[in-house]
Design a protein around this motif. Sequence first.
Motif, mmCIF file in Angstrom:
data_model
loop_
_atom_site.group_PDB
_atom_site.id
_atom_site.type_symbol
_atom_site.label_atom_id
_atom_site.label_comp_id
_atom_site.label_asym_id
_atom_site.label_seq_id
_atom_site.Cartn_x
_atom_site.Cartn_y
_atom_site.Cartn_z
ATOM 1 N N ASP A 132 0.969 -1.260 -0.024
ATOM 2 C CA ASP A 132 -0.122 0.061 -0.317
ATOM 3 C C ASP A 132 0.761 1.263 0.096
ATOM 4 O O ASP A 132 2.401 1.129 0.292
ATOM 5 N N ILE A 133 0.555 2.308 -0.602
ATOM 6 C CA ILE A 133 1.256 3.400 -0.304
ATOM 7 C C ILE A 133 1.386 4.002 1.021
ATOM 8 O O ILE A 133 0.785 3.911 1.984
ATOM 9 N N TYR A 134 2.765 4.356 1.173
ATOM 10 C CA TYR A 134 3.116 4.772 2.369
ATOM 11 C C TYR A 134 3.476 6.435 2.485
ATOM 12 O O TYR A 134 3.616 6.618 3.685
ATOM 13 N N TYR A 135 3.564 6.739 1.260
ATOM 14 C CA TYR A 135 3.748 8.227 1.259
ATOM 15 C C TYR A 135 3.188 8.883 0.121
ATOM 16 O O TYR A 135 3.379 8.277 -1.073
ATOM 17 N N GLU A 136 2.287 10.102 0.305
ATOM 18 C CA GLU A 136 1.780 10.619 -0.798
ATOM 19 C C GLU A 136 2.327 11.894 -1.143
ATOM 20 O O GLU A 136 2.772 12.617 -0.180
ATOM 21 N N THR A 137 2.723 12.095 -2.491
ATOM 22 C CA THR A 137 3.488 13.284 -2.924
ATOM 23 C C THR A 137 3.080 13.955 -4.186
ATOM 24 O O THR A 137 2.081 13.263 -4.828
ATOM 25 N N TYR A 138 3.918 14.542 -4.781
ATOM 26 C CA TYR A 138 3.638 15.044 -6.138
ATOM 27 C C TYR A 138 4.754 15.847 -6.560
ATOM 28 O O TYR A 138 6.009 15.877 -5.960
ATOM 29 N N LEU A 139 4.807 15.745 -8.066
ATOM 30 C CA LEU A 139 6.101 16.407 -8.897
ATOM 31 C C LEU A 139 5.844 17.877 -8.893
ATOM 32 O O LEU A 139 4.667 18.464 -8.691
ATOM 33 N N GLN A 140 7.067 18.813 -8.799
ATOM 34 C CA GLN A 140 7.038 20.083 -9.174
ATOM 35 C C GLN A 140 8.215 20.442 -9.615
ATOM 36 O O GLN A 140 9.144 19.662 -9.991
ATOM 37 N N ILE A 141 8.107 21.592 -10.498
ATOM 38 C CA ILE A 141 8.947 22.154 -11.635
ATOM 39 C C ILE A 141 10.013 23.101 -10.643
ATOM 40 O O ILE A 141 9.387 24.069 -9.984
ATOM 41 N N VAL A 142 11.291 22.842 -10.777
ATOM 42 C CA VAL A 142 12.451 23.845 -10.170
ATOM 43 C C VAL A 142 12.859 24.367 -11.418
ATOM 44 O O VAL A 142 13.352 23.909 -12.328
ATOM 45 N N VAL A 143 13.330 25.903 -11.083
ATOM 46 C CA VAL A 143 13.814 26.593 -12.389
ATOM 47 C C VAL A 143 15.098 27.491 -11.815
ATOM 48 O O VAL A 143 15.109 27.789 -10.736
ATOM 49 N N ASN A 144 15.909 27.705 -12.856
ATOM 50 C CA ASN A 144 16.903 28.590 -12.482
ATOM 51 C C ASN A 144 16.339 29.880 -12.659
ATOM 52 O O ASN A 144 15.704 30.454 -13.543
ATOM 53 N N LYS A 145 16.673 30.819 -11.743
ATOM 54 C CA LYS A 145 16.073 32.414 -11.686
ATOM 55 C C LYS A 145 16.321 32.915 -12.936
ATOM 56 O O LYS A 145 15.618 33.856 -13.365
ATOM 57 N N ASN A 146 17.473 32.806 -13.600
ATOM 58 C CA ASN A 146 18.076 33.463 -14.721
ATOM 59 C C ASN A 146 17.231 33.194 -15.975
ATOM 60 O O ASN A 146 16.883 34.023 -17.101
ATOM 61 N N THR A 204 14.121 21.523 -13.725
ATOM 62 C CA THR A 204 13.879 20.126 -13.717
ATOM 63 C C THR A 204 12.807 19.919 -13.062
ATOM 64 O O THR A 204 12.039 20.832 -12.576
ATOM 65 N N ILE A 205 12.064 18.795 -13.140
ATOM 66 C CA ILE A 205 11.162 18.135 -12.347
ATOM 67 C C ILE A 205 11.566 17.141 -11.407
ATOM 68 O O ILE A 205 12.523 16.387 -11.881
ATOM 69 N N TYR A 206 10.963 17.212 -10.291
ATOM 70 C CA TYR A 206 11.723 16.488 -9.148
ATOM 71 C C TYR A 206 10.339 16.229 -8.043
ATOM 72 O O TYR A 206 9.420 17.052 -8.173
ATOM 73 N N ASP A 207 10.418 15.133 -7.351
ATOM 74 C CA ASP A 207 9.539 14.871 -6.004
ATOM 75 C C ASP A 207 9.480 16.041 -5.116
ATOM 76 O O ASP A 207 10.593 16.565 -4.702
ATOM 77 N N ALA A 208 8.322 16.684 -4.469
ATOM 78 C CA ALA A 208 8.396 17.525 -3.614
ATOM 79 C C ALA A 208 9.176 17.629 -2.514
ATOM 80 O O ALA A 208 9.834 18.652 -2.145
ATOM 81 N N PRO A 209 9.139 16.571 -1.912
ATOM 82 C CA PRO A 209 10.001 16.488 -0.528
ATOM 83 C C PRO A 209 11.530 16.589 -1.062
ATOM 84 O O PRO A 209 12.281 17.107 -0.098
ATOM 85 N N GLY A 210 11.800 15.796 -2.075
ATOM 86 C CA GLY A 210 13.271 16.057 -2.346
ATOM 87 C C GLY A 210 13.797 17.492 -2.812
ATOM 88 O O GLY A 210 14.818 17.858 -2.314
ATOM 89 N N ILE A 211 12.816 18.180 -3.352
ATOM 90 C CA ILE A 211 12.988 19.570 -3.719
ATOM 91 C C ILE A 211 13.121 20.520 -2.389
ATOM 92 O O ILE A 211 13.989 21.155 -2.290
ATOM 93 N N GLN A 212 11.953 20.255 -1.717
ATOM 94 C CA GLN A 212 12.291 20.845 -0.399
ATOM 95 C C GLN A 212 13.541 20.749 0.510
ATOM 96 O O GLN A 212 14.107 21.633 0.875
ATOM 97 N N SER A 213 13.898 19.441 0.504
ATOM 98 C CA SER A 213 15.123 18.927 1.134
ATOM 99 C C SER A 213 16.352 19.718 0.746
ATOM 100 O O SER A 213 17.033 20.345 1.358
ATOM 101 N N TYR A 214 16.458 20.097 -0.574
ATOM 102 C CA TYR A 214 17.526 20.531 -1.338
ATOM 103 C C TYR A 214 17.347 22.010 -1.041
ATOM 104 O O TYR A 214 18.420 22.594 -0.688
#
Length: 277
Positions: A132-146, A204-214
Motif C-alpha cells: 500500500d502507499i506509504y507516502y503521498e506526494t507530487y512532482l514540482q518544477i524547479v527553475v534557475n532564476k536566470n 527540472t522536475i522532481y518529487d516535492a519532498p526532495g526539492i524541499q530538502s534541497y
Amino acid sequence: MKKILASIMMGSLIFCLSACNMPWQKKDTQKEVKREVIQADKVQGTMKDMTLKVGVSNDMAPFSYYDKEQKKIVGFDIDLLDKISDYLGFEYKLYPLSMKQIEQKIKNKEINLAIAGISITDERQRDYSFTDIYYETYLQIVVNKNADITDRKDIKNMTIGVVEGTSSEEYAKEYLAEDGNKIKVYKTAEEVFENLEADKIEATIYDAPGIQSYMNTHKDTTNLEVLDEQLNSEESNYGIMFAKGYKYLDQFNVALQVLNNDGSYQKIKEQWIKTKE
C-alpha cells in the motif's frame, strides 16, 4: 493487480489495511475486490531468521541518501525499514542502486525488495508488486532564476534535466518534450541540481519532498526557485517494491498499518519531512 481489503485484528482491535483514512492506500487496478481478515499478532515475527537484500537510493534525500558525516545511508525510508524489520523479525542488507538497476535486480531476484521513494506507476504495477502507499506526494518544477520562468507555460525551447528511471523522466518526456524543449537525462539528482545551479539547464522536475530538502539545505546559496504548480500527484505516491507475486507482501502491509496506528510512522515523518523554512 487485485486490490486486497484486509482487516487486521490486534487483540480486541480491528482495523482495515486498505481504503481507510491513512497515509497510504492500495491503487485500484481491477474491479474485483477480495476481503481478508488478518490477525496482526500472528504476523509479528513471522520473518524471523530471514536476511533480505534491499535496494535503496544513495541520492534521494530525505528518503534514502548517503550521509557523508555519518558515512552511511540514512533517511525516512531507512528508518521505516528498520521499524518494519523489527516488527516482522527479519535482518537486511542495503544495496545502493539506481532505479533502473533496482528494477532489473528485482526481476532477476538478485534483491528481495526496494524502498527508495519509488513511485507506484501503472507501468511498474504490470511488472512488480507494491505495498500500500506509504507516502503521498507530487512532482514540482524547479527553475534557475536566470531563465525568467514563472509558469509551466513559459518553458519553451529550453533544456529540462531529469533523473534517469524516475517518474519525473516519464512526466517530462510525455508532457514537456514539445515546444522545442530538450529532455536531458542524468544519473543522479545531485547532477541535475548542480547543472541547474550552473545555468546549464533551465529547469527540472522532481518529487516535492526532495526539492524541499534541497532548498532547505542550500537556502543561503541557491539560485533556484520552485514553481507552485503540483504535477502528476497520483503516480508520485510511494510504495515498497517487490517481484510480482511476492510471498510476504501481506506481512509488509500489516507492518505498515501497525506502525501507522502505534504512532511510529508519524514520528519518522516528523523527523525527516521538513516544511518550508
